[in-house]
Design an enzyme around this catalytic site. Structure first.
Site, PDB file in Angstrom:
ATOM      1  N   LYS A   4      -3.860 -10.193  -6.511  1.00 57.90           N
ATOM      2  CA  LYS A   4      -5.195 -10.533  -5.993  1.00 57.90           C
ATOM      3  C   LYS A   4      -6.249  -9.557  -6.512  1.00 57.90           C
ATOM      4  CE  LYS A   4      -5.925  -8.034  -1.767  1.00 57.90           C
ATOM      5  NZ  LYS A   4      -6.621  -7.949  -0.526  1.00 57.90           N
TER       6      LYS A   4
ATOM      7  N   LYS B 266     -10.533  -4.270  -4.441  1.00 55.93           N
ATOM      8  CA  LYS B 266     -11.519  -3.200  -4.627  1.00 55.93           C
ATOM      9  C   LYS B 266     -10.892  -1.981  -5.260  1.00 55.93           C
ATOM     10  CE  LYS B 266     -13.417  -3.753   0.001  1.00 55.93           C
ATOM     11  NZ  LYS B 266     -12.247  -3.760   0.873  1.00 55.93           N
TER      12      LYS B 266
ATOM     13  N   LYS C 166       0.827  -1.215   0.000  1.00 61.05           N
ATOM     14  CA  LYS C 166       0.000   0.000   0.000  1.00 61.05           C
ATOM     15  C   LYS C 166       0.856   1.257   0.000  1.00 61.05           C
ATOM     16  CE  LYS C 166      -4.422  -1.784   1.159  1.00 61.05           C
ATOM     17  NZ  LYS C 166      -5.707  -1.723   1.823  1.00 61.05           N
TER      18      LYS C 166
END
Ligand code: AQP
Length: 333
Positions: free
Chosen positions: A198, A201, A116
């Protein structure tokens, strides 16, 4: 409240964007299966979403939409405790105390933080860094026995266990040390565009992710565009990661084994497989969409659900916090 013999389950999802098929297969589908036998708490972990900048008005709408999506997935608010994390202030109180029992070396190793912070280079904030301590607080507050999550959360769960054991060792038995429950199939649904990543969202490539709210046309289009390979054989193998991912999705959504999926499409090409997979998903999501619209038209009910959920959660959380405050030597209020 849970009776003394009932095991406790806690899990949650961050209200950013909209729920994905990955969230559904990796987590929510399993939450639903647990509600008969366990006292389950399912939270919309809104404070975790603040690690990324949010537009306040849009964020409120997303949070409400997530709650409705939980209900539309079939989670029963009578059997389960469904609530917003920020409505139970004990989460942040415990997070601070657990931060003081978490080492920087441990946080430095978290792959989600590394990923992130790569994606949000302009906003590598302390919240993103200490996220696992808040997540540990979410879980430990409820004396959780089991946490049903996707594979990506395994590392955080292991850290949560270490923090719980460290605290118990320093202050005496306080927390149940939780286990994770990771599904055997579907624990890591991959992006339809980049099968080595993966499904997420917040993926900028929207074609990589199927959202539960996607229309039938969009699901069909995304499925048709899903990256495969030139073999044109429906085979479950690491050599064919794109098709392997689609077989996993088929198997979990249609609730049939991987072998059955492969046998069903033996000798058929990718075109037929992808089209029928899109239909399976559309069919499975139809009740979700109907329920979503119904709840959306009944906001008074939705409000009662989350207020009641938070009341029930606060009652359990305060029991744990009283013990924690006393164990670390804070004066009674
Ligand atoms: N691709 C996935 N396959 C299987 N399970 C998944 N989960 C998430 N993605 C997959 C599981 O869903 C639960 C809720 O996840 P979250 O909301 O905490 O978010 P996340 O893990 O950070 O997922 P995203 O979609 O990648 O969110 P963003 O883009 O907001 O960071 C968890 O149990 C998770 O394991």
């Amino acid at each position: 409240m849970a009776n003394n013999h009932q095991k406790i389950i806690f899990s949650g999802a961050q209200p950013t964007g909209s729920l994905t098929l990955g969230n559904y297969i990796g987590a929510i589908q399993n939450w639903k299966a647990l509600e008969q036998d366990y006292q389950c708490l399912y939270s919309i972990v809104d404070l975790h979403s603040l690690t990324v900048r949010q537009n306040p008005k849009e964020f409120r709408e997303t949070c409400t939409s997530f709650l409705i999506q939980y209900l539309a997935c079939g989670l029963d608010p009578e059997k389960n405790i469904i609530f917003f994390q920020s409505h139970v202030p004990q989460h942040t109180e415990l997070a601070w105390i657990l931060n003081c029992h978490t080492y920087m070396g441990e946080l430095n190793r978290m792959t989600q933080f590394k990923e992130k912070s790569q994606r949000h280079k302009d906003n590598i904030n302390a919240g993103l860094y200490t996220y696992p301590a808040l997540q540990a607080a979410d879980i430990l507050l409820y004396q959780t026995n089991t946490v049903p999550v996707g594979e990506d959360q395994k590392q955080h769960l292991e850290l949560c266990r270490d923090i719980a054991m460290r605290f118990n060792q320093a202050h005496g038995e306080t927390f149940v040390v939780p286990e994770h429950h990771i599904p055997k199939v579907g624990a890591r649904i991959m992006s339809l565009q980049e099968p080595d990543k993966k499904m997420s969202k917040s993926d900028e490539n929207l074609n990589g992710t199927i959202f539960l709210m996607d229309s039938e046309d969009v699901i069909l289009k995304k499925m048709k565009r899903a990256v495969t390979d030139s073999e044109n054989r429906v085979v479950y193998s690491d050599e064919q990661p794109g098709i392997k991912n689609l077989i996993t999705i088929y198997s979990t959504v249609a609730n049939i084994s991987i072998d059955e999926v492969v046998a069903r499409y033996d000798g058929k090409g990718y075109g037929a497989f992808k089209k029928e997979l899109a239909e399976v998903i559309i069919e499975a999501l139809r009740p979700f969409k109907e329920k979503y619209d119904n709840y959306k038209n009944n906001m008074d009910y939705v409000e009662t659900v989350y207020k009641r959920g938070a009341e029930r959660a606060r009652e359990i959380a305060e029991g744990t916090m009283k013990d924690v405050r006393s164990k670390v030597g804070l004066l009674p209020r």
